[in-house]
Design a protein around this motif. Structure first.
Motif, PDB file in Angstrom:
ATOM      1  N   LEU A 244      -2.246  11.181 -21.736  1.00  0.00           N
ATOM      2  CA  LEU A 244      -2.980  12.390 -21.359  1.00  0.00           C
ATOM      3  C   LEU A 244      -3.685  12.943 -22.603  1.00  0.00           C
ATOM      4  N   SER A 245      -4.988  13.028 -22.533  1.00  0.00           N
ATOM      5  CA  SER A 245      -5.820  13.377 -23.684  1.00  0.00           C
ATOM      6  C   SER A 245      -6.627  14.634 -23.387  1.00  0.00           C
ATOM      7  N   VAL A 246      -7.004  15.354 -24.444  1.00  0.00           N
ATOM      8  CA  VAL A 246      -7.859  16.540 -24.287  1.00  0.00           C
ATOM      9  C   VAL A 246      -9.022  16.459 -25.260  1.00  0.00           C
ATOM     10  N   HIS A 247     -10.085  17.143 -24.892  1.00  0.00           N
ATOM     11  CA  HIS A 247     -11.321  17.154 -25.678  1.00  0.00           C
ATOM     12  C   HIS A 247     -11.883  18.575 -25.651  1.00  0.00           C
ATOM     13  N   PRO A 248     -11.292  19.492 -26.434  1.00  0.00           N
ATOM     14  CA  PRO A 248     -11.748  20.883 -26.383  1.00  0.00           C
ATOM     15  C   PRO A 248     -13.026  21.102 -27.194  1.00  0.00           C
ATOM     16  N   HIS A 249     -13.891  21.951 -26.649  1.00  0.00           N
ATOM     17  CA  HIS A 249     -15.018  22.479 -27.412  1.00  0.00           C
ATOM     18  C   HIS A 249     -14.678  23.907 -27.832  1.00  0.00           C
ATOM     19  N   ASN A 250     -15.627  24.576 -28.453  1.00  0.00           N
ATOM     20  CA  ASN A 250     -15.297  25.820 -29.162  1.00  0.00           C
ATOM     21  C   ASN A 250     -16.232  26.959 -28.780  1.00  0.00           C
ATOM     22  N   ASP A 251     -16.713  26.969 -27.529  1.00  0.00           N
ATOM     23  CA  ASP A 251     -17.721  27.957 -27.139  1.00  0.00           C
ATOM     24  C   ASP A 251     -17.215  29.394 -27.225  1.00  0.00           C
ATOM     25  N   ARG A 252     -15.934  29.587 -27.004  1.00  0.00           N
ATOM     26  CA  ARG A 252     -15.354  30.933 -27.106  1.00  0.00           C
ATOM     27  C   ARG A 252     -14.641  31.133 -28.442  1.00  0.00           C
ATOM     28  N   GLY A 253     -14.738  30.131 -29.321  1.00  0.00           N
ATOM     29  CA  GLY A 253     -14.079  30.226 -30.621  1.00  0.00           C
ATOM     30  C   GLY A 253     -12.596  29.961 -30.560  1.00  0.00           C
ATOM     31  N   THR A 254     -12.122  29.341 -29.463  1.00  0.00           N
ATOM     32  CA  THR A 254     -10.678  29.125 -29.313  1.00  0.00           C
ATOM     33  C   THR A 254     -10.332  27.649 -29.143  1.00  0.00           C
ATOM     34  N   GLY A 255     -11.183  26.764 -29.657  1.00  0.00           N
ATOM     35  CA  GLY A 255     -10.941  25.341 -29.503  1.00  0.00           C
ATOM     36  C   GLY A 255      -9.611  24.892 -30.074  1.00  0.00           C
ATOM     37  N   VAL A 256      -9.258  25.379 -31.275  1.00  0.00           N
ATOM     38  CA  VAL A 256      -7.991  24.993 -31.899  1.00  0.00           C
ATOM     39  C   VAL A 256      -6.816  25.479 -31.057  1.00  0.00           C
ATOM     40  N   ALA A 257      -6.884  26.717 -30.597  1.00  0.00           N
ATOM     41  CA  ALA A 257      -5.803  27.257 -29.768  1.00  0.00           C
ATOM     42  C   ALA A 257      -5.678  26.471 -28.461  1.00  0.00           C
ATOM     43  N   CYS A 258      -6.804  26.120 -27.849  1.00  0.00           N
ATOM     44  CA  CYS A 258      -6.753  25.332 -26.600  1.00  0.00           C
ATOM     45  C   CYS A 258      -6.069  23.990 -26.846  1.00  0.00           C
TER      46      CYS A 258
END
Length: 570
Positions: A244-258
């Motif tokens: 199970l993999s994730v690929h977060p972006h940072n549009d709200r500035g919370t990519g690291v937290a996601c």
């Protein structure tokens, strides 16, 4: 602002309610990191990388220890196709480690899948990454397809990939599927898609498939993304056969937290870019994620021991600077200008050194507990030289720390406020930072120079012992435009010097005195000593300092410096 035009996430996607387990989870080992700088990050550059820069970036990623590296979109451009072919040739020469897998990216179109498979011909190991957008707004606005039609497109593409892989029995070709815009897609539909594709690809524990769940455009707080990931984690079929993999972006500035909450919710793999390059506000930052683990005592399983070398390569290849306040990596993130911060850090370093000595281990192995520094800068190849820097906001502790560590001068506690005023006057006037070299120059001008050349000057002097054992100080003193020979006696050479000054009409009381040897590597001559004297001279109290290979000479200069500084102050 017309905020009413935008819908909250709960009106756009329904996340099934469930008993959450992720808030109580802990991250105890690193996920599989997959850098996508050479594909997703490269697509976000105003000037995409040329072959030389791409190869340099790839070599960096391999040297750091990444095991899966997404290298391109071979069907999208000739440059990407040729780069994958170059890597195939490199692999044939033994230039890619056996445990490193190349990842290539393809849309769900048969002719583009064919082109993608052509690019990996000859690679012994590869991951083919299939994607299709799945959310309602993309289905309606971009694709013009229903749920069932998008499912059929994805299934046909997955089956086509399986046939092409079966035609290469000697190659280790694994599969990855991304329902693009996952975080805006109905969770039950994502589950239907992923389970169907797992079955088509015959996922098994010894040949797992990767299901990658992108936050293509952030729409909600990180806890919502974690809920979405946990729903898939709990309900996916063949879960032991799925990475199970994730690929977060940072549009709200919370990519690291996601990304971090997604790992708590069951994700095993994270795609991102070094330093967070990517479309719009960027992909999730793998450097920050990995060093966050390091700061929690978890081995990130990637080598960041020379972070400045990593940054140099990335800045060269991306032609983008790393922000000076970037977590862990920026030029200023280990730096304190504030006086209170500097004092705490200076005391923290001293405590750390004492604790390491008590434990009998090198400082690099001792438990790290230094205020304001979440990790030891030395862990990532940084020196301590830039940890404390001085401007008009700085305090006495920081200035004293720099003089001690860079020039070997350990100012007495009572002297530090006095020197702080000297520095702040200079930085207030200039409005800029004072370097360690400039601090020493200020110290030299304020304290050392007056002991050698001032209104009161020693032209010649000597000491001896009187028959009764008292110390005698015999000197020629220049006081303004008058010169004379004077003598004093006392229980030590410095006391005798004070008496000689009294004979010349200068009343001096020594209130505080200290001395120490200066370390040979501190930028001064080996074997030098420094002396500090606080003196009351005719009702004015001043500090002075002296520096010489002779401790006695340094102490005499310190007293004479205080005398001249008091005269100037009076």
């Amino acid at each position: 602002m017309a905020s009413h035009r935008y819908r909250p996430y709960q009106d756009r996607v329904n996340v099934p309610s469930q008993e959450r387990s992720w808030p109580a989870a802990r991250i105890e080992r690193a996920p599989l990191w997959v850098p996508v700088d050479l594909r997703d990050g490269n697509q976000a550059l105003a000037e995409p990388m040329d072959p030389e820069r791409k190869r340099r970036f790839f070599d960096l990623l391999v040297s750091m220890g990444f095991k899966e590296i997404e290298v391109g979109y071979p069907s999208a451009s000739r440059a990407d196709f040729d780069f994958v072919r170059d890597l195939a040739a490199l692999s044939a020469r033994g230039g890619i480690p056996d445990d490193v897998s190349i990842v290539v990216f393809t849309p769900a179109k048969p002719e583009l899948i064919d082109r993608t498979f052509a690019s990996i011909e000859g690679l012994p190991r590869a991951v083919v990454h299939l994607y299709i957008a799945t959310s309602p707004v993309w289905r309606d606005v971009v694709l013009g397809r229903s749920r069932a039609q998008v499912y059929d497109i994805a299934a046909e593409a997955a089956a086509h990939m399986a046939r092409l892989a079966d035609a290469r029995p000697g190659a280790d070709i694994r599969f990855q599927f991304s329902p693009e815009t996952f975080n805006l897609t109905e969770p039950d539909y994502v589950l239907e898609l992923c389970d169907g594709i797992s079955e088509l690809w015959d996922a098994s524990p010894d040949r797992p498939v990767t299901h990658n769940l992108p936050a293509t455009v952030e729409i909600a707080t990180p806890n919502v993304y974690a809920d979405q990931i946990e729903y898939l984690h709990r309900n996916l079929a063949r879960r032991d056969s799925v990475i199970l993999s994730v690929h977060p972006h940072n549009d709200r500035g919370t990519g690291v937290a996601c990304a971090e909450l997604a790992v708590l919710a069951g994700a095993q793999r994270i795609e991102g870019c070094l330093f967070g390059n990517g479309e719009r506000t960027g992909n999730v930052d793998l450097v920050t994620l990995a060093l966050n683990l390091h700061a929690q005592g978890v081995d990130p399983m990637v080598d960041f021991s020379d972070i400045d070398a990593v940054r140099e390569v990335v800045e060269h290849c991306n032609r983008l600077p790393v922000h000076p306040r970037h977590p862990y990596v920026g030029d200023l993130v280990h730096t304190a200008f504030s006086g209170t911060h500097q004092d705490a850090i200076s005391k923290g370093f001293a405590h750390h050194a004492r604790r390491a000595a008590e434990l009998g281990v090198p400082e690099s192995e001792a438990p790290w507990e230094v205020p304001y520094l979440p990790i030891d800068p030395a862990d990532i190849g940084r020196t301590y030289e830039a940890v404390i820097r001085v401007n008009s906001q700085s305090g006495k502790g920081g200035m004293a720390y720099l003089l001690k560590t860079r020039h070997g001068l350990d100012l007495p506690q009572r002297m530090r406020p006095d020197f702080s005023r000297v520095v702040q006057d200079a930085t207030d006037d200039s409005g800029r930072e004072a370097t360690a070299k400039e601090l020493y120059e200020l110290f030299e001008t304020a304290y050392l120079a007056p002991g050698r050349d001032g209104d009161v000057r020693l032209d010649a002097w000597t000491t001896d012992r009187a028959p009764d054992g008292a110390h005698r100080f015999i000197c020629t003193l220049q006081v303004g435009d008058r010169a004379g020979d004077f003598e004093g006696a006392g229980n030590g050479p410095l006391a005798a010097f004070v008496e000689a000054l009294a004979a010349a009409g200068i009343t001096v009381d020594i209130l505080d005195y200290s001395e120490h040897a200066v370390e040979a590597d501190a930028g001064v001559t080996s074997g030098e000593a420094v002396a500090y004297a606080e003196c009351r001279v005719g009702g004015v109290t001043c500090w002075g300092a002296g520096l010489d290979t002779s401790v006695l000479t340094a102490s005499v200069q310190a007293v004479l410096s205080a005398v001249n500084r008091a005269g100037a102050a009076g």
